[in-house]
Design a protein around this motif. Sequence first.
Motif, PDB file in Angstrom:
ATOM      1  N   ALA B 277      63.887  74.921 -46.131  1.00 19.27           N
ATOM      2  CA  ALA B 277      64.461  75.590 -44.963  1.00 19.27           C
ATOM      3  C   ALA B 277      63.779  75.117 -43.689  1.00 19.27           C
ATOM      4  CB  ALA B 277      64.320  77.102 -45.113  1.00 19.27           C
ATOM      5  N   VAL B 278      62.446  75.049 -43.730  1.00 15.21           N
ATOM      6  CA  VAL B 278      61.749  74.687 -42.497  1.00 15.21           C
ATOM      7  C   VAL B 278      61.957  73.208 -42.198  1.00 15.21           C
ATOM      8  CG1 VAL B 278      59.461  74.097 -43.336  1.00 15.21           C
ATOM      9  CG2 VAL B 278      59.696  75.366 -41.228  1.00 15.21           C
ATOM     10  N   SER B 279      62.088  72.373 -43.244  1.00 11.93           N
ATOM     11  CA  SER B 279      62.436  70.971 -43.004  1.00 11.93           C
ATOM     12  C   SER B 279      63.838  70.883 -42.412  1.00 11.93           C
ATOM     13  CB  SER B 279      62.395  70.171 -44.298  1.00 11.93           C
ATOM     14  OG  SER B 279      61.172  70.308 -44.933  1.00 11.93           O
ATOM     15  N   GLY B 280      64.744  71.727 -42.936  1.00 11.31           N
ATOM     16  CA  GLY B 280      66.102  71.746 -42.406  1.00 11.31           C
ATOM     17  C   GLY B 280      66.118  72.120 -40.942  1.00 11.31           C
ATOM     18  N   LEU B 281      65.262  73.082 -40.565  1.00  8.61           N
ATOM     19  CA  LEU B 281      65.210  73.450 -39.154  1.00  8.61           C
ATOM     20  C   LEU B 281      64.643  72.305 -38.326  1.00  8.61           C
ATOM     21  CD1 LEU B 281      65.792  75.836 -37.275  1.00  8.61           C
ATOM     22  CD2 LEU B 281      63.367  76.287 -37.315  1.00  8.61           C
ATOM     23  N   GLY B 282      63.634  71.611 -38.877  1.00 13.48           N
ATOM     24  CA  GLY B 282      63.084  70.458 -38.165  1.00 13.48           C
ATOM     25  C   GLY B 282      64.144  69.389 -37.953  1.00 13.48           C
ATOM     26  N   ILE B 283      64.966  69.169 -38.978  1.00 18.99           N
ATOM     27  CA  ILE B 283      66.054  68.200 -38.856  1.00 18.99           C
ATOM     28  C   ILE B 283      67.037  68.649 -37.790  1.00 18.99           C
ATOM     29  CG2 ILE B 283      68.050  67.279 -40.073  1.00 18.99           C
ATOM     30  CD1 ILE B 283      66.310  67.427 -42.629  1.00 18.99           C
ATOM     31  N   THR B 284      67.365  69.963 -37.825  1.00 26.30           N
ATOM     32  CA  THR B 284      68.325  70.488 -36.860  1.00 26.30           C
ATOM     33  C   THR B 284      67.813  70.348 -35.428  1.00 26.30           C
ATOM     34  OG1 THR B 284      69.042  72.056 -38.510  1.00 26.30           O
ATOM     35  CG2 THR B 284      69.619  72.540 -36.244  1.00 26.30           C
ATOM     36  N   LEU B 285      66.525  70.657 -35.245  1.00 26.03           N
ATOM     37  CA  LEU B 285      66.002  70.691 -33.879  1.00 26.03           C
ATOM     38  C   LEU B 285      65.720  69.295 -33.342  1.00 26.03           C
ATOM     39  CD1 LEU B 285      63.498  73.660 -34.055  1.00 26.03           C
ATOM     40  CD2 LEU B 285      65.715  73.634 -32.965  1.00 26.03           C
ATOM     41  N   PHE B 286      65.148  68.420 -34.196  1.00 24.82           N
ATOM     42  CA  PHE B 286      64.642  67.148 -33.667  1.00 24.82           C
ATOM     43  C   PHE B 286      65.402  65.933 -34.176  1.00 24.82           C
ATOM     44  CE2 PHE B 286      61.053  70.081 -33.550  1.00 24.82           C
ATOM     45  CZ  PHE B 286      60.672  69.952 -32.230  1.00 24.82           C
ATOM     46  N   LEU B 287      65.851  65.972 -35.430  1.00 22.59           N
ATOM     47  CA  LEU B 287      66.430  64.775 -36.027  1.00 22.59           C
ATOM     48  C   LEU B 287      67.958  64.776 -35.998  1.00 22.59           C
ATOM     49  CD1 LEU B 287      64.141  64.176 -39.122  1.00 22.59           C
ATOM     50  CD2 LEU B 287      63.988  63.204 -36.861  1.00 22.59           C
ATOM     51  N   GLY B 288      68.524  65.540 -35.070  1.00 20.39           N
ATOM     52  CA  GLY B 288      69.966  65.453 -34.887  1.00 20.39           C
ATOM     53  C   GLY B 288      70.813  66.081 -35.967  1.00 20.39           C
ATOM     54  N   GLY B 289      70.234  66.936 -36.800  1.00 19.17           N
ATOM     55  CA  GLY B 289      71.024  67.663 -37.792  1.00 19.17           C
ATOM     56  C   GLY B 289      71.830  66.730 -38.666  1.00 19.17           C
ATOM     57  N   TRP B 290      73.153  66.908 -38.668  1.00 19.01           N
ATOM     58  CA  TRP B 290      73.998  66.121 -39.549  1.00 19.01           C
ATOM     59  C   TRP B 290      74.468  64.825 -38.900  1.00 19.01           C
ATOM     60  CZ3 TRP B 290      77.965  65.931 -36.346  1.00 19.01           C
ATOM     61  CH2 TRP B 290      78.275  67.065 -35.587  1.00 19.01           C
ATOM     62  N   SER B 291      74.022  64.538 -37.683  1.00 11.38           N
ATOM     63  CA  SER B 291      74.567  63.360 -36.998  1.00 11.38           C
ATOM     64  C   SER B 291      73.832  62.101 -37.440  1.00 11.38           C
ATOM     65  CB  SER B 291      74.448  63.527 -35.489  1.00 11.38           C
ATOM     66  OG  SER B 291      73.098  63.563 -35.118  1.00 11.38           O
ATOM     67  N   SER B 292      74.501  60.972 -37.263  1.00 11.73           N
ATOM     68  CA  SER B 292      73.900  59.705 -37.668  1.00 11.73           C
ATOM     69  C   SER B 292      73.118  59.125 -36.490  1.00 11.73           C
ATOM     70  CB  SER B 292      74.986  58.724 -38.100  1.00 11.73           C
ATOM     71  OG  SER B 292      75.859  58.502 -37.015  1.00 11.73           O
ATOM     72  N   PRO B 293      72.083  58.345 -36.761  1.00  6.84           N
ATOM     73  CA  PRO B 293      71.273  57.825 -35.651  1.00  6.84           C
ATOM     74  C   PRO B 293      72.007  56.789 -34.817  1.00  6.84           C
ATOM     75  CG  PRO B 293      70.502  56.948 -37.740  1.00  6.84           C
ATOM     76  CD  PRO B 293      71.519  57.984 -38.068  1.00  6.84           C
ATOM     77  N   PHE B 294      72.897  56.002 -35.434  1.00  4.23           N
ATOM     78  CA  PHE B 294      73.620  54.961 -34.697  1.00  4.23           C
ATOM     79  C   PHE B 294      75.107  55.187 -34.875  1.00  4.23           C
ATOM     80  CE2 PHE B 294      69.651  53.126 -36.288  1.00  4.23           C
ATOM     81  CZ  PHE B 294      69.011  52.979 -35.059  1.00  4.23           C
ATOM     82  N   SER B 295      75.857  54.886 -33.831  1.00  5.50           N
ATOM     83  CA  SER B 295      77.283  55.230 -33.862  1.00  5.50           C
ATOM     84  C   SER B 295      78.016  54.416 -34.928  1.00  5.50           C
ATOM     85  CB  SER B 295      77.897  54.987 -32.493  1.00  5.50           C
ATOM     86  OG  SER B 295      77.647  53.667 -32.064  1.00  5.50           O
ATOM     87  N   PHE B 296      77.506  53.200 -35.264  1.00  7.08           N
ATOM     88  CA  PHE B 296      78.233  52.417 -36.277  1.00  7.08           C
ATOM     89  C   PHE B 296      77.988  52.935 -37.697  1.00  7.08           C
ATOM     90  CE2 PHE B 296      74.332  50.224 -35.055  1.00  7.08           C
ATOM     91  CZ  PHE B 296      73.669  50.141 -36.271  1.00  7.08           C
ATOM     92  N   LEU B 297      77.079  53.931 -37.839  1.00  6.88           N
ATOM     93  CA  LEU B 297      76.862  54.531 -39.157  1.00  6.88           C
ATOM     94  C   LEU B 297      77.562  55.881 -39.289  1.00  6.88           C
ATOM     95  CD1 LEU B 297      73.110  53.746 -39.806  1.00  6.88           C
ATOM     96  CD2 LEU B 297      75.094  52.769 -40.939  1.00  6.88           C
ATOM     97  N   ALA B 298      78.349  56.230 -38.285  1.00 10.46           N
ATOM     98  CA  ALA B 298      78.926  57.567 -38.258  1.00 10.46           C
ATOM     99  C   ALA B 298      80.000  57.774 -39.308  1.00 10.46           C
ATOM    100  CB  ALA B 298      79.500  57.854 -36.870  1.00 10.46           C
ATOM    101  N   TRP B 299      80.415  56.689 -40.011  1.00 11.70           N
ATOM    102  CA  TRP B 299      81.451  56.876 -41.028  1.00 11.70           C
ATOM    103  C   TRP B 299      80.890  57.555 -42.272  1.00 11.70           C
ATOM    104  CZ3 TRP B 299      80.097  54.327 -45.461  1.00 11.70           C
ATOM    105  CH2 TRP B 299      79.139  53.308 -45.324  1.00 11.70           C
ATOM    106  N   ILE B 300      79.553  57.576 -42.429  1.00 16.73           N
ATOM    107  CA  ILE B 300      78.963  58.264 -43.579  1.00 16.73           C
ATOM    108  C   ILE B 300      79.108  59.776 -43.358  1.00 16.73           C
ATOM    109  CG2 ILE B 300      76.828  58.632 -44.853  1.00 16.73           C
ATOM    110  CD1 ILE B 300      75.979  55.849 -43.961  1.00 16.73           C
TER     111      ILE B 300
END
Lengths: 103, 406, 181
Positions: B277-300
């Motif tokens: 849960a706390v890792s999930g919150l860290g992802i949500t707050l800092f690592l962009g949640g469910w979004s991909s880091p680069f727009s060309f990877l957004a198809w995943i």
Amino acid sequence: MNPLAGCLLVSSLLFSVGLAGALTRRSAILVLAGIELMLNAANLNFIAFWRFGPHPEFLTGFVFVIFSIAVAAAEAAVGLALIVAIYRHAQTSDVSEITEMKG
Amino acid sequence: MSVAVAPAFAADQIFVALKYWLVLHTPGPFQTLVSILLTIIPIIVVFPALFAVTTVLERKGLGRIQNRYGPNRVGPWGVFQPLADAVKSLTKEDIVPRSADHVVHYLAPLVLVATAFLAFAVLPIGRNMTAVNLDAGVLFFFAIGAATELAVFMAGWSSRNKYSLLGAMRAIAQMISYEIPLILSSVAVIMISGTLSTTRIVDEQAHYTGTVAHWNVFTPWGLAGFILFMIAATAETNRSPFDLPEGESEIIAGYFIEYSGFKFALFFLAEYLEMFAVSGLGITLFLGGWSSPFSFLAWIPSWIWFFGKLLALIVGFIWVRGTLPRLRMDQLMNFAWKFMLPMTLVVIVSAGVWRFLPAGVAGSAALGGVIRWLVCALVVAGPYIALARVLERGRKIEKRTYRYAE
Amino acid sequence: MRMTLPFLILAILTLAGGVAAMTLRRLVHCALALSVAFAGLAALYLNLDAEFAGLAQLLVYVGAIAILIVFAILLTRGGDSDAEKSFSPAGIGGAVIALAVFAVLAWATETSGIAHPALVTPPPESAMREIGLALMQRYVLPLEVIALMLTAAMIGAVILAVRERRNPAGTESAERPGLGA
């Protein structure tokens, strides 16, 4: 019974329970707990009047509750520190045994 | 320039679509119930399954780090080890000490697991996949987390064992101390996003400048905040090197020493759920949640991104556990109050500077961005170096001499 | 507009927690029951659309004050106090006073006009944004005063609870090692 009256009834019951505890219990910690319950009952009233009052958009009762929670935190910290200090001095936290004011 | 991402939408939204299809095909009066169940059951199934995977991963990984094999008897490469563990914990005798407080002893693991599950309610595990989209989602997460401290105390006190009480006291002191940096490092993100809703925090980050996403971790305050957040999260979940509450070499197992069988398994489960849960919150707050880091990877699909990031953080936790020795109590407290707390305040200041510096200077967006980045990095790095110097003053670092061992 | 079932359940839970907190024999049980009452109240706030207040209540009362009370109980050896002495002789008087107060409050609620008109206000938009703006603009001075007061309380609590180093002769017993002090 409409919801506002229900809230008021619950909060007056809670206030009475807290008052009874603060008056009857002998442990200083439980006296403090009773006071906290009374404070909470008052908070419930503020929320109820904010919710069912004529102007909920002003947030007056709501903001008061937030401040009241902050004050309660400070009160509990200082009160419990006092109780621990008294216990260290008198070896008891029973309010009916702490009768001396002289250190 | 922000580009909305829409390709591979079908795979992305498959679970959302499935839920709506199922709800639509149930008779009217049961629709609410079915909708609620379809929201809750995946959480109750997926994260314990992840727990099972993680236990194997952890034991194999630690084994590799410590030059041994790890579990390799049940199934190929030992992958069915969790099943064997489950059978073992379910069939083991449930022992309750005679002098224990039976009701509280019984309730403690249940409260712990319930609060651990509740924390997942506000985590966006994919696009449109937040169980409860609360307006104050981050606050809900921390409020629910506060209840775990009470459950830990219940377990430690009701067991009537000095080790369990000591472990509970250590755990509570540690959790309260590290909760402050945890919350303060999230405050920086909340300030920049201007919202407490986890869904909207992720939405804010799911935009792209060129090909790079607007993740908070790509900013200086976000990077520092993320590192501080993960350190505090490690301490909050009692993971090594902050595992003093259970320190098996000194207080045996801490607050759950008197639990056996299924209840012990529940404690184990709750600990890992809190970590997720706390890792999930860290992802949500800092690592962009469910979004991909680069727009060309957004198809995943978005949920693959979330669970991929979660697995990466879990591997990080395991790696740290295999690498670092346990802290002492005074080191733990000094680190929390003398280093973590000031640094999180510095991060908040840096986030404020970031917010009010213009992104573009003299018509050049790139130059303005670089200047803003450098200024904010300086705001974080300057106090960090100064603080480290003050904390290290008068401390001689030399080769350790061993009195009893060579 | 009537009271809803969730409200009733939460109210009963809160009151049961409060009554248990004030009547149980063991101090730690009292503290745990008290946290049930606090959590019930937080849920009541959520039920009344006061999301932020409910979560703040949960965070502060269950996460901090209940823990503080539990620590105080353990530091004052209240965890193993004997059961019989926990009520004072003035118990009945206190209960009567509390009953009288409740009677007056309930009478006032019943007879006052304010509780009875059917107020059908829509649920207010308790958006975080509005609350933040209210705290930062209209109520910014109280907010700063609260911050000052919290700092003062924190310093005061630390000064009170910290162990005195230099003891005058004769009070050596105050140096007993306590839990986690």
